[in-house]
Design a protein around this motif. Structure first.
Motif, PDB file in Angstrom:
ATOM      1  N   ARG A  21      -5.950  -3.961 -12.546  1.00 47.60           N
ATOM      2  CA  ARG A  21      -5.070  -4.179 -11.403  1.00 47.60           C
ATOM      3  C   ARG A  21      -4.323  -2.896 -11.119  1.00 47.60           C
ATOM      4  O   ARG A  21      -3.554  -2.425 -11.946  1.00 47.60           O
ATOM      5  CB  ARG A  21      -4.094  -5.301 -11.695  1.00 47.60           C
ATOM      6  CG  ARG A  21      -3.216  -5.605 -10.507  1.00 47.60           C
ATOM      7  CD  ARG A  21      -2.461  -6.879 -10.721  1.00 47.60           C
ATOM      8  NE  ARG A  21      -1.677  -7.114  -9.514  1.00 47.60           N
ATOM      9  CZ  ARG A  21      -0.554  -7.760  -9.500  1.00 47.60           C
ATOM     10  NH1 ARG A  21      -0.059  -8.262 -10.610  1.00 47.60           N
ATOM     11  NH2 ARG A  21       0.097  -7.921  -8.388  1.00 47.60           N
ATOM     12  N   GLY A  22      -4.565  -2.341  -9.944  1.00 45.95           N
ATOM     13  CA  GLY A  22      -3.879  -1.109  -9.582  1.00 45.95           C
ATOM     14  C   GLY A  22      -4.226   0.042 -10.506  1.00 45.95           C
ATOM     15  O   GLY A  22      -3.398   0.898 -10.772  1.00 45.95           O
ATOM     16  N   GLY A  23      -5.457   0.046 -11.029  1.00 49.23           N
ATOM     17  CA  GLY A  23      -5.890   1.126 -11.913  1.00 49.23           C
ATOM     18  C   GLY A  23      -5.456   0.941 -13.357  1.00 49.23           C
ATOM     19  O   GLY A  23      -5.750   1.765 -14.214  1.00 49.23           O
ATOM     20  N   ARG A  24      -4.747  -0.150 -13.665  1.00 53.66           N
ATOM     21  CA  ARG A  24      -4.302  -0.421 -15.034  1.00 53.66           C
ATOM     22  C   ARG A  24      -4.911  -1.719 -15.532  1.00 53.66           C
ATOM     23  O   ARG A  24      -5.218  -2.599 -14.746  1.00 53.66           O
ATOM     24  CB  ARG A  24      -2.778  -0.543 -15.079  1.00 53.66           C
ATOM     25  CG  ARG A  24      -2.064   0.769 -14.859  1.00 53.66           C
ATOM     26  CD  ARG A  24      -0.592   0.567 -14.956  1.00 53.66           C
ATOM     27  NE  ARG A  24      -0.146   0.165 -13.626  1.00 53.66           N
ATOM     28  CZ  ARG A  24       1.037  -0.307 -13.358  1.00 53.66           C
ATOM     29  NH1 ARG A  24       1.904  -0.473 -14.311  1.00 53.66           N
ATOM     30  NH2 ARG A  24       1.370  -0.635 -12.140  1.00 53.66           N
ATOM     31  N   ASN A  41       4.999  -0.966  -9.572  1.00 57.10           N
ATOM     32  CA  ASN A  41       5.755   0.210  -9.158  1.00 57.10           C
ATOM     33  C   ASN A  41       5.034   1.035  -8.105  1.00 57.10           C
ATOM     34  O   ASN A  41       5.672   1.628  -7.238  1.00 57.10           O
ATOM     35  CB  ASN A  41       6.114   1.073 -10.367  1.00 57.10           C
ATOM     36  CG  ASN A  41       7.126   0.386 -11.253  1.00 57.10           C
ATOM     37  OD1 ASN A  41       7.935  -0.404 -10.785  1.00 57.10           O
ATOM     38  ND2 ASN A  41       7.085   0.668 -12.537  1.00 57.10           N
ATOM     39  N   THR A  42       3.716   1.089  -8.152  1.00 55.01           N
ATOM     40  CA  THR A  42       2.951   1.835  -7.155  1.00 55.01           C
ATOM     41  C   THR A  42       3.145   1.210  -5.776  1.00 55.01           C
ATOM     42  O   THR A  42       3.370   1.912  -4.784  1.00 55.01           O
ATOM     43  CB  THR A  42       1.452   1.846  -7.521  1.00 55.01           C
ATOM     44  OG1 THR A  42       1.311   2.405  -8.824  1.00 55.01           O
ATOM     45  CG2 THR A  42       0.638   2.627  -6.534  1.00 55.01           C
ATOM     46  N   LEU A  43       3.091  -0.096  -5.725  1.00 59.18           N
ATOM     47  CA  LEU A  43       3.263  -0.809  -4.465  1.00 59.18           C
ATOM     48  C   LEU A  43       4.699  -0.680  -3.953  1.00 59.18           C
ATOM     49  O   LEU A  43       4.932  -0.458  -2.765  1.00 59.18           O
ATOM     50  CB  LEU A  43       2.885  -2.282  -4.663  1.00 59.18           C
ATOM     51  CG  LEU A  43       2.708  -3.150  -3.438  1.00 59.18           C
ATOM     52  CD1 LEU A  43       1.842  -2.500  -2.383  1.00 59.18           C
ATOM     53  CD2 LEU A  43       2.120  -4.491  -3.854  1.00 59.18           C
ATOM     54  N   ILE A  44       5.660  -0.771  -4.842  1.00 58.02           N
ATOM     55  CA  ILE A  44       7.072  -0.636  -4.449  1.00 58.02           C
ATOM     56  C   ILE A  44       7.350   0.770  -3.937  1.00 58.02           C
ATOM     57  O   ILE A  44       8.029   0.956  -2.919  1.00 58.02           O
ATOM     58  CB  ILE A  44       8.005  -1.004  -5.618  1.00 58.02           C
ATOM     59  CG1 ILE A  44       7.912  -2.510  -5.891  1.00 58.02           C
ATOM     60  CG2 ILE A  44       9.440  -0.586  -5.320  1.00 58.02           C
ATOM     61  CD1 ILE A  44       8.640  -2.973  -7.122  1.00 58.02           C
ATOM     62  N   LYS A  45       6.802   1.771  -4.597  1.00 57.30           N
ATOM     63  CA  LYS A  45       6.990   3.157  -4.150  1.00 57.30           C
ATOM     64  C   LYS A  45       6.384   3.354  -2.761  1.00 57.30           C
ATOM     65  O   LYS A  45       6.979   4.003  -1.891  1.00 57.30           O
ATOM     66  CB  LYS A  45       6.352   4.115  -5.151  1.00 57.30           C
ATOM     67  CG  LYS A  45       6.540   5.570  -4.795  1.00 57.30           C
ATOM     68  CD  LYS A  45       5.913   6.467  -5.849  1.00 57.30           C
ATOM     69  CE  LYS A  45       6.000   7.927  -5.448  1.00 57.30           C
ATOM     70  NZ  LYS A  45       5.357   8.816  -6.428  1.00 57.30           N
ATOM     71  N   ARG A 100       6.739 -10.988  -7.669  1.00 53.70           N
ATOM     72  CA  ARG A 100       6.149 -12.314  -7.516  1.00 53.70           C
ATOM     73  C   ARG A 100       4.865 -12.306  -6.706  1.00 53.70           C
ATOM     74  O   ARG A 100       4.340 -13.354  -6.348  1.00 53.70           O
ATOM     75  CB  ARG A 100       7.139 -13.266  -6.832  1.00 53.70           C
ATOM     76  CG  ARG A 100       8.380 -13.554  -7.616  1.00 53.70           C
ATOM     77  CD  ARG A 100       9.288 -14.574  -6.913  1.00 53.70           C
ATOM     78  NE  ARG A 100       9.850 -14.048  -5.660  1.00 53.70           N
ATOM     79  CZ  ARG A 100       9.536 -14.492  -4.443  1.00 53.70           C
ATOM     80  NH1 ARG A 100       8.671 -15.451  -4.271  1.00 53.70           N
ATOM     81  NH2 ARG A 100      10.102 -13.960  -3.370  1.00 53.70           N
ATOM     82  N   GLN A 101       4.343 -11.132  -6.390  1.00 51.78           N
ATOM     83  CA  GLN A 101       3.126 -11.061  -5.581  1.00 51.78           C
ATOM     84  C   GLN A 101       1.937 -11.560  -6.392  1.00 51.78           C
ATOM     85  O   GLN A 101       1.915 -11.461  -7.603  1.00 51.78           O
ATOM     86  CB  GLN A 101       2.878  -9.635  -5.085  1.00 51.78           C
ATOM     87  CG  GLN A 101       2.396  -8.665  -6.134  1.00 51.78           C
ATOM     88  CD  GLN A 101       3.503  -8.088  -7.000  1.00 51.78           C
ATOM     89  OE1 GLN A 101       4.657  -8.411  -6.835  1.00 51.78           O
ATOM     90  NE2 GLN A 101       3.133  -7.237  -7.937  1.00 51.78           N
ATOM     91  N   GLY A 102       0.973 -12.104  -5.701  1.00 52.80           N
ATOM     92  CA  GLY A 102      -0.237 -12.592  -6.359  1.00 52.80           C
ATOM     93  C   GLY A 102      -1.155 -11.444  -6.746  1.00 52.80           C
ATOM     94  O   GLY A 102      -0.923 -10.287  -6.370  1.00 52.80           O
ATOM     95  N   PRO A 103      -2.191 -11.735  -7.504  1.00 45.81           N
ATOM     96  CA  PRO A 103      -3.103 -10.690  -7.974  1.00 45.81           C
ATOM     97  C   PRO A 103      -3.865  -9.985  -6.855  1.00 45.81           C
ATOM     98  O   PRO A 103      -4.306  -8.859  -7.021  1.00 45.81           O
ATOM     99  CB  PRO A 103      -4.053 -11.425  -8.919  1.00 45.81           C
ATOM    100  CG  PRO A 103      -3.899 -12.869  -8.606  1.00 45.81           C
ATOM    101  CD  PRO A 103      -2.546 -13.058  -8.004  1.00 45.81           C
ATOM    102  N   ALA A 104      -3.997 -10.608  -5.692  1.00 39.90           N
ATOM    103  CA  ALA A 104      -4.706  -9.976  -4.569  1.00 39.90           C
ATOM    104  C   ALA A 104      -3.842  -8.921  -3.886  1.00 39.90           C
ATOM    105  O   ALA A 104      -4.335  -8.142  -3.076  1.00 39.90           O
ATOM    106  CB  ALA A 104      -5.127 -11.029  -3.550  1.00 39.90           C
ATOM    107  N   MET A 105      -2.572  -8.905  -4.204  1.00 38.49           N
ATOM    108  CA  MET A 105      -1.635  -8.001  -3.540  1.00 38.49           C
ATOM    109  C   MET A 105      -1.550  -6.678  -4.296  1.00 38.49           C
ATOM    110  O   MET A 105      -0.706  -6.494  -5.157  1.00 38.49           O
ATOM    111  CB  MET A 105      -0.259  -8.668  -3.478  1.00 38.49           C
ATOM    112  CG  MET A 105       0.780  -7.899  -2.735  1.00 38.49           C
ATOM    113  SD  MET A 105       0.753  -8.178  -0.973  1.00 38.49           S
ATOM    114  CE  MET A 105       1.024  -9.923  -0.879  1.00 38.49           C
ATOM    115  N   THR A 106      -2.454  -5.782  -3.975  1.00 36.01           N
ATOM    116  CA  THR A 106      -2.437  -4.438  -4.566  1.00 36.01           C
ATOM    117  C   THR A 106      -2.325  -3.426  -3.430  1.00 36.01           C
ATOM    118  O   THR A 106      -2.636  -3.735  -2.279  1.00 36.01           O
ATOM    119  CB  THR A 106      -3.722  -4.152  -5.358  1.00 36.01           C
ATOM    120  OG1 THR A 106      -4.831  -4.165  -4.445  1.00 36.01           O
ATOM    121  CG2 THR A 106      -3.934  -5.157  -6.478  1.00 36.01           C
ATOM    122  N   LEU A 107      -1.898  -2.219  -3.750  1.00 33.02           N
ATOM    123  CA  LEU A 107      -1.785  -1.195  -2.720  1.00 33.02           C
ATOM    124  C   LEU A 107      -3.148  -0.928  -2.086  1.00 33.02           C
ATOM    125  O   LEU A 107      -3.260  -0.847  -0.869  1.00 33.02           O
ATOM    126  CB  LEU A 107      -1.190   0.094  -3.292  1.00 33.02           C
ATOM    127  CG  LEU A 107      -1.013   1.234  -2.288  1.00 33.02           C
ATOM    128  CD1 LEU A 107      -0.146   0.807  -1.111  1.00 33.02           C
ATOM    129  CD2 LEU A 107      -0.453   2.460  -2.969  1.00 33.02           C
TER     130      LEU A 107
END
Length: 129
Positions: A21-24, A41-45, A100-107
Motif C-alpha cells: 500500500r503506497g509502496g509499503r 503521510n504521503t497522501l496527507i502531504k 480512516r480512508q479505505g485501502p483503495a484510497m492511495t495517492l
C-alpha cells in the motif's frame, strides 16, 4: 525442593495478509478485526501541497500552473493531477486526515483521476472506515 514444571504454552493463530500500500508493506487483518487507524503521510502531504498551490494561484501570487510548477521544480502535468485533490469531497478529505480512508484510497489511485462531483466520489471510495 525445586519445581521442574514448565509454564503452559499457548499457540495463537491470527489470519492476516501482507499487502503493498503506497509502496509499503502493510498487515491486513480479516474483516471484523479491530482496526487501528493509520494515516497515510504521503497522501496527507499531497493534500497539503494541493491546497497550498491552490491558495497561491487564487491569491494571484502565480498566474499560471506552468509558472508555479517551474518555481516548485516539478512538471506542470503532475501539479495539475495533484491540484485535483482539492476537488475531493470534504468528508473524504477528513477521512484521509484522520486515517480512516479505505485501502483503495492511495495517492497513486487518486492521481489516476476521479469524479469531481462529491456524490459520485462516494461509491469509488465507499470503504471509508
Amino acid at each position: 525442593m525445586k519445581s521442574t514444571t514448565t509454564p503452559d504454552t499457548i499457540t495463537l493463530r491470527v489470519p492476516f495478509r501482507v499487502v503493498k500500500r503506497g509502496g509499503r508493506k502493510e498487515v491486513q487483518l480479516p474483516d471484523g478485526a479491530p482496526v487501528q487507524r493509520k494515516t497515510d503521510n504521503t497522501l496527507i502531504k499531497a493534500l497539503a501541497r494541493a491546497f497550498r498551490w491552490k491558495r497561491m494561484l487564487e491569491s494571484g501570487e502565480f498566474t499560471t500552473i506552468v509558472e508555479l510548477a517551474e518555481r516548485e521544480g516539478i512538471a506542470p502535468s503532475y501539479m495539475t493531477r495533484v491540484l485535483r485533490l482539492t476537488l475531493l469531497a470534504p468528508d473524504i478529505v477528513e477521512a484521509i486526515l484522520e486515517g480512516r480512508q479505505g485501502p483503495a484510497m492511495t495517492l497513486g489511485r487518486l492521481l489516476e483521476g476521479f469524479q469531481v462531483e462529491w456524490e459520485a466520489q462516494q461509491p469509488s471510495f465507499h470503504k471509508v472506515e
